[in-house]
Design a protein around this motif. Structure first.
Motif, PDB file in Angstrom:
ATOM      1  N   LEU A   1       0.819  -1.209   0.000  1.00  0.00           N
ATOM      2  CA  LEU A   1       0.000   0.000   0.000  1.00  0.00           C
ATOM      3  C   LEU A   1       0.857   1.266   0.000  1.00  0.00           C
ATOM      4  O   LEU A   1       0.582   2.210  -0.753  1.00  0.00           O
ATOM      5  N   VAL A   2       1.885   1.277   0.833  1.00  0.00           N
ATOM      6  CA  VAL A   2       2.772   2.437   0.904  1.00  0.00           C
ATOM      7  C   VAL A   2       3.489   2.632  -0.432  1.00  0.00           C
ATOM      8  O   VAL A   2       3.535   3.742  -0.974  1.00  0.00           O
TER       9      VAL A   2
ATOM     10  N   LEU B   1       2.624   6.005  -2.535  1.00  0.00           N
ATOM     11  CA  LEU B   1       3.675   7.022  -2.664  1.00  0.00           C
ATOM     12  C   LEU B   1       4.223   7.082  -4.087  1.00  0.00           C
ATOM     13  O   LEU B   1       4.503   8.170  -4.599  1.00  0.00           O
ATOM     14  N   THR B   2       4.385   5.931  -4.743  1.00  0.00           N
ATOM     15  CA  THR B   2       4.865   5.935  -6.121  1.00  0.00           C
ATOM     16  C   THR B   2       3.857   6.625  -7.027  1.00  0.00           C
ATOM     17  O   THR B   2       4.228   7.458  -7.867  1.00  0.00           O
ATOM     18  N   SER B   3       2.580   6.303  -6.860  1.00  0.00           N
ATOM     19  CA  SER B   3       1.531   6.938  -7.680  1.00  0.00           C
ATOM     20  C   SER B   3       1.482   8.438  -7.454  1.00  0.00           C
ATOM     21  O   SER B   3       1.446   9.216  -8.418  1.00  0.00           O
ATOM     22  N   PHE B   4       1.485   8.857  -6.201  1.00  0.00           N
ATOM     23  CA  PHE B   4       1.444  10.287  -5.895  1.00  0.00           C
ATOM     24  C   PHE B   4       2.656  10.996  -6.498  1.00  0.00           C
ATOM     25  O   PHE B   4       2.531  12.085  -7.067  1.00  0.00           O
TER      26      PHE B   4
ATOM     27  N   ILE C   1      11.410   4.856  -3.799  1.00  0.00           N
ATOM     28  CA  ILE C   1      10.122   4.356  -3.286  1.00  0.00           C
ATOM     29  C   ILE C   1       9.772   3.002  -3.910  1.00  0.00           C
ATOM     30  O   ILE C   1       9.604   2.019  -3.191  1.00  0.00           O
ATOM     31  N   PRO C   2       9.673   2.896  -5.243  1.00  0.00           N
ATOM     32  CA  PRO C   2       9.323   1.586  -5.808  1.00  0.00           C
ATOM     33  C   PRO C   2      10.445   0.555  -5.697  1.00  0.00           C
ATOM     34  O   PRO C   2      10.164  -0.635  -5.510  1.00  0.00           O
ATOM     35  N   VAL C   3      11.699   0.989  -5.759  1.00  0.00           N
ATOM     36  CA  VAL C   3      12.799   0.024  -5.637  1.00  0.00           C
ATOM     37  C   VAL C   3      12.798  -0.599  -4.244  1.00  0.00           C
ATOM     38  O   VAL C   3      12.945  -1.817  -4.096  1.00  0.00           O
TER      39      VAL C   3
END
Length: 179
Positions: free
Chosen positions: A31-32, A36-39, A74-76
């Motif tokens: 979820l995080v 955060l990646t989307s935002f 964030i995604p990594v």
């Protein structure tokens, strides 16, 4: 010839044969990472295409470096926590992630509101110290400590400042995402 049996150290966790975090933690990380990646991607798209108001901070080198390193972190980091552990890909992405986190923290030293540090700067020494502990525990093959430090670094030093960046009015990511 005889072989010498070496007793296992009970303080060290054995490497996980796959996933090493619990279901609730995995859901939280998913979820995080997704939020955060989307935002961040939406804010960057809006800011760089001119769909969001101009922000004067984007002209500061420290902020450009900071955003350029934290956004991929964030995604990594999410990928590392959610994927299988111990392989060559995990180790390589782990080195990249730690480099991104250290660069993000060091660039934050030069970002000052009104010429002084803000409360969010507490994450700079915490990130640097945790990054050291992540590397040291991995080299010692102390995977329990390694996992705990990574979770603390991701959910603490990355997520909390990330939420603050989107939530506080006037900050670059807040302006680019919401205005």
């Amino acid at each position: 010839m005889t072989s010498l049996a070496i007793p296992a150290d009970k303080n060290k966790a054995t490497p996980a044969a796959g996933f090493d975090i619990g279901t609730r933690t995995r859901i939280g990380v998913m979820l995080v990472a997704a939020a955060l990646t989307s935002f961040a991607l939406i804010a960057l798209f809006r800011g760089l295409t001119g769909l969001a108001p101009a922000h004067p901070n984007i002209r500061e080198l420290a902020i450009v470096i900071h955003v350029s390193t934290v956004v991929p972190a964030i995604p990594v980091g999410g990928y590392l926590l959610l994927s299988r552990k111990g392989g060559a890909r995990h180790k390589q992405f782990g080195k990249i992630w730690i480099a991104l986190m250290v660069t993000t923290a060091l660039s934050a030293i030069f970002i000052r509101t009104g010429g002084s540090f803000s409360f969010i700067h507490i994450f700079v020494p915490l990130t640097l110290w945790s990054s050291y502990k992540v590397i040291a525990s991995a080299r010692r093959r102390d995977f329990r400590t390694h996992r705990n430090e990574i979770l603390g670094l991701y959910l603490g030093a990355l997520t909390i400042p990330g939420v603050v960046a989107f939530a506080l009015p006037g900050r670059l990511m807040n302006v680019w995402l919401f205005w």
